[in-house]
Design an enzyme around this catalytic site. Structure first.
Site, short mmCIF file in Angstrom:
data_model
loop_
_atom_site.label_atom_id
_atom_site.label_comp_id
_atom_site.label_asym_id
_atom_site.label_seq_id
_atom_site.Cartn_x
_atom_site.Cartn_y
_atom_site.Cartn_z
N LYS A 113 -33.87 -26.02 -28.78
CA LYS A 113 -33.33 -25.82 -27.42
C LYS A 113 -33.96 -26.84 -26.47
CE LYS A 113 -34.34 -23.69 -23.72
NZ LYS A 113 -33.86 -24.62 -22.67
N CYS A 159 -48.20 -33.80 -19.48
CA CYS A 159 -49.14 -32.68 -19.62
C CYS A 159 -50.58 -33.19 -19.66
CB CYS A 159 -48.80 -31.88 -20.87
SG CYS A 159 -48.46 -32.92 -22.27
N GLU A 166 -52.00 -27.26 -12.26
CA GLU A 166 -51.23 -28.41 -12.72
C GLU A 166 -50.10 -28.69 -11.73
OE1 GLU A 166 -48.84 -28.00 -16.36
OE2 GLU A 166 -49.64 -29.95 -16.96
P1 NAP Z 1 -41.08 -24.47 -18.64
O1 NAP Z 1 -40.37 -23.44 -17.87
O2 NAP Z 1 -42.30 -24.09 -19.38
O3 NAP Z 1 -39.99 -25.12 -19.63
C1 NAP Z 1 -40.21 -25.60 -20.91
C2 NAP Z 1 -39.12 -25.13 -21.85
O4 NAP Z 1 -39.21 -23.71 -22.00
C3 NAP Z 1 -37.71 -25.39 -21.34
O5 NAP Z 1 -36.87 -25.67 -22.43
C4 NAP Z 1 -37.36 -24.07 -20.70
O6 NAP Z 1 -36.00 -23.84 -20.57
C5 NAP Z 1 -37.96 -23.10 -21.68
N1 NAP Z 1 -38.19 -21.76 -21.16
C6 NAP Z 1 -38.36 -21.36 -19.87
N2 NAP Z 1 -38.52 -20.02 -19.80
C7 NAP Z 1 -38.46 -19.56 -21.06
C8 NAP Z 1 -38.57 -18.26 -21.64
N3 NAP Z 1 -38.78 -17.17 -20.90
N4 NAP Z 1 -38.47 -18.15 -22.99
C9 NAP Z 1 -38.27 -19.24 -23.76
N5 NAP Z 1 -38.14 -20.48 -23.26
C10 NAP Z 1 -38.26 -20.65 -21.93
O7 NAP Z 1 -41.42 -25.67 -17.71
P2 NAP Z 1 -40.59 -26.14 -16.43
O8 NAP Z 1 -40.14 -24.97 -15.60
O9 NAP Z 1 -39.57 -27.04 -16.90
O10 NAP Z 1 -41.74 -26.84 -15.62
C11 NAP Z 1 -42.66 -26.03 -14.88
C12 NAP Z 1 -44.04 -26.53 -15.05
O11 NAP Z 1 -44.40 -26.53 -16.43
C13 NAP Z 1 -44.25 -27.98 -14.65
O12 NAP Z 1 -44.37 -28.14 -13.29
C14 NAP Z 1 -45.48 -28.30 -15.42
O13 NAP Z 1 -46.61 -27.83 -14.78
C15 NAP Z 1 -45.30 -27.56 -16.71
N6 NAP Z 1 -44.74 -28.40 -17.78
C16 NAP Z 1 -45.57 -28.79 -18.78
C17 NAP Z 1 -45.07 -29.59 -19.79
C18 NAP Z 1 -45.93 -30.06 -20.91
O14 NAP Z 1 -45.56 -31.01 -21.59
N7 NAP Z 1 -47.04 -29.44 -21.19
C19 NAP Z 1 -43.74 -29.99 -19.79
C20 NAP Z 1 -42.90 -29.54 -18.78
C21 NAP Z 1 -43.43 -28.74 -17.79
P3 NAP Z 1 -35.14 -24.42 -19.34
O15 NAP Z 1 -35.98 -25.41 -18.59
O16 NAP Z 1 -34.05 -25.07 -20.04
O17 NAP Z 1 -34.69 -23.26 -18.53
#
Ligand code: NAP
Ligand code: MG
Length: 501
Positions: free
Chosen positions: A199, A308, A405
């Protein structure tokens, strides 16, 4: 700044690709969502809708898991030799190389990053990951073990282990390196003989869907890789909780990582997590300061700070604090922010409106807590999701901008006096993903590297990645290691076979 993107400016294959609503890949076929719903993906440089995407939900995840289950349990994939699997993965790497321009353009349109970077880093690194993993397909060996079994005196045994694939893997990836994160996940799963339901992030589904086409072109059997775009709360949550999934591999926020762990408890599926960070980047006064300044700027500003492992806490030894901070701020001011398609752009927009709000919110909180911006500090322009590369001073460990973060181009600079007082401060975080050290004193560098609670430590460099080098987090930055041979632990399990002779 915020240059409008017309399909006529871009490669015609890319224009065709985004022109039609994109379907999902289930059991080797491109299909609409069972609900018939679609969702938009946006161009972050303009805020305009780029393409419509089939919106996967529980029913689609269920169909994809069934296809992956069949391909794993009884399909041609399970009978394929390791060498045949390796050749397919290698072929996929070649196809990525042949489509660099197209994939890089899709990445730039969907994510916002500079095309020059997507072309030089994202796509080649993804191809390299597949190629490195192709080699592992034929090298997943067990061992023979001389056993003694004291309660069966005189008996002889032949005991050995097999390394077998874990099974059907659910993979959930973020938007910061959409294609590369897909490659980090798919490469080792396929090399190990697993099948996958992937996904992609809702913000950036396009390159994964084009990768799906290349996977079919390479000749992978139906159902081995299924790609279901959709929202995290629906499609992602259904995948993490699915009872016929043997393991879930997740990259994203620590907050959602914890939800994944909960969702996995139903069938106790295996879980690996690559989560957030707040990585310390430490500049000593005896470093080559010009190199340290350029490296520290790139540690935070590469990929707009949406990494990250971004070096977002800049610790500088007090005598050189002003010089280093001024140097990093000068680099920040030189960064050309604009549409990723412009050749001179070095920093594009943030990925989404939500992410822009999040970063601007942190900037406001930081200023309210007493921080001062020596460069940047605010949103840029009225169109698209641009923000200024920002260096904050007057910061301390108790502040939110130093603890949490931000995931944007914002670094907090903090002075320190000596190694002893630095170490607990550098480790004063719930995260433990990465760290940087800049010094000419190799003995000090290795002592500090040993004391840092982080999965990766870069000495006199930053953001150096290689398919052979394991990457992952200590503490709340994750479970398990991606890349290198370590990642194969996440996709294989050991069977002990014991024969009485
Ligand atoms: P996120 O919500 O953790 O998204 C990562 C993935 O998880 C996406 O594919 C997302 O889907 C999915 N997801 C979200 N809620 C879920 C759930 N309840 N169950 C299963 N999968 C779920 O991250 P984001 O909202 O895109 O970003 C928010 C913050 O996360 C950023 O500001 C940053 O701090 C952190 N982040 C960290 C990394 C890393 O590489 N460590 C990468 C991205 C973000 P959808 O986005 O498609 O809804
Ligand atoms: Mg998008």
């Amino acid at each position: 700044m915020g240059v409008a993107v017309s399909p006529f400016q871009i490669d015609s294959r890319v224009a065709d690709f985004i022109d039609k609503p994109r379907k999902m890949l289930i059991d080797g076929k491109w299909v609409n969502a069972a609900s018939g719903k679609t969702f938009p993906t946006y161009n972050p440089a303009t805020g305009e809708v780029l393409a419509q995407i089939a919106e996967g939900d529980r029913a689609d995840i269920d169909a994809a898991v069934k296809a992956a289950r069949k391909a794993f349990d009884s399909g041609p994939w399970s009978r394929m030799t390791p060498s045949e699997r390796g050749k397919l993965i290698w072929k996929l790497a070649d196809l990525l190389d042949e489509h660099v321009e197209e994939l890089a353009t899709l990445e730039t349109l969907d994510n916002g990053k500079a095309l020059t970077i997507a072309r030089a880093a994202d796509v080649p690194l993804a191809a390299d990951m597949f190629r490195y993993m192709a080699g592992w397909a034929t090298k997943l060996e067990g061992t023979t073990i001389p056993i003694s079994v004291p309660y069966t005196p005189g008996a002889q045994y032949l005991a050995y282990t097999l390394r077998e694939p874990v099974g059907v893997i659910g993979q959930i990836i973020p938007w910061n390196f959409p294609l590369l994160m897909a490659a980090w996940k798919l490469g080792p799963a396929l090399a190990s003989g697993c099948t996958v339901v992937l996904k992609p992030a809702e913000q950036t589904p396009l390159s994964a869907l084009r990768l799906g086409e290349l996977i079919l072109e390479a000749g992978f059997p139906d159902g081995v890789v299924n790609i279901v775009p959709g929202y995290g709360e629906t499609a992602g949550a259904a995948l993490a909780a699915h009872d016929a999934v043997d393991k879930v591999a997740f990259t994203g926020s620590t907050e959602v990582g914890k939800l994944i762990v909960h969702a996995a408890t139903g069938n106790l599926k295996k879980v690996s997590l690559e989560l957030g960070g707040k990585s310390p980047n430490v500049v000593f006064k005896d470093s080559d300061l010009d190199t340290a300044i350029a490296g520290s700027a790139s540690a935070i500003f590469f990929n707009h700070g949406q990494c990250c492992c971004a070096g977002s806490r800049l610790y500088v030894e007090r005598p050189v604090f002003d010089r280093v901070v001024d140097g990093v701020a000068a680099q920040a001011k030189k960064i050309k922010v604009g549409s990723g398609l412009e050749p001179e752009t070095s920093m594009g927009p943030l990925v989404s409106e939500e992410q822009l709000q999040r970063v601007c919110n942190y900037l406001e909180i930081g200023m309210a807590e007493g921080a001062k911006a020596v460069s940047g500090g605010k949103k840029l322009g009225n169109k698209g999701y641009f923000v200024e590369p920002t260096v904050l001073v007057n910061t301390k460990e108790s502040m939110k901008v130093v603890q949490e973060e931000i995931f944007g181009p914002v670094v907090a600079a903090i002075p320190f006096d000596d190694v002893e007082e630095l170490m607990p401060r550098a480790n004063d975080t719930v995260y433990g993903l990465a760290a940087g050290i800049w010094t000419k004193d190799i003995s000090k560098a290795h002592k500090v590297a040993a004391g840092l609670r982080a999965g990766t430590v870069w000495i006199n460099c930053y953001n150096i990645f290689d398919a052979a080098l394991p990457f992952g987090g200590y503490k709340q930055s994750g479970w398990g290691r991606e890349m290198g041979k370590d990642v194969l632990e996440l996709y294989t399990q050991t069977k002990a076979v014991c024969t009485r002779l």
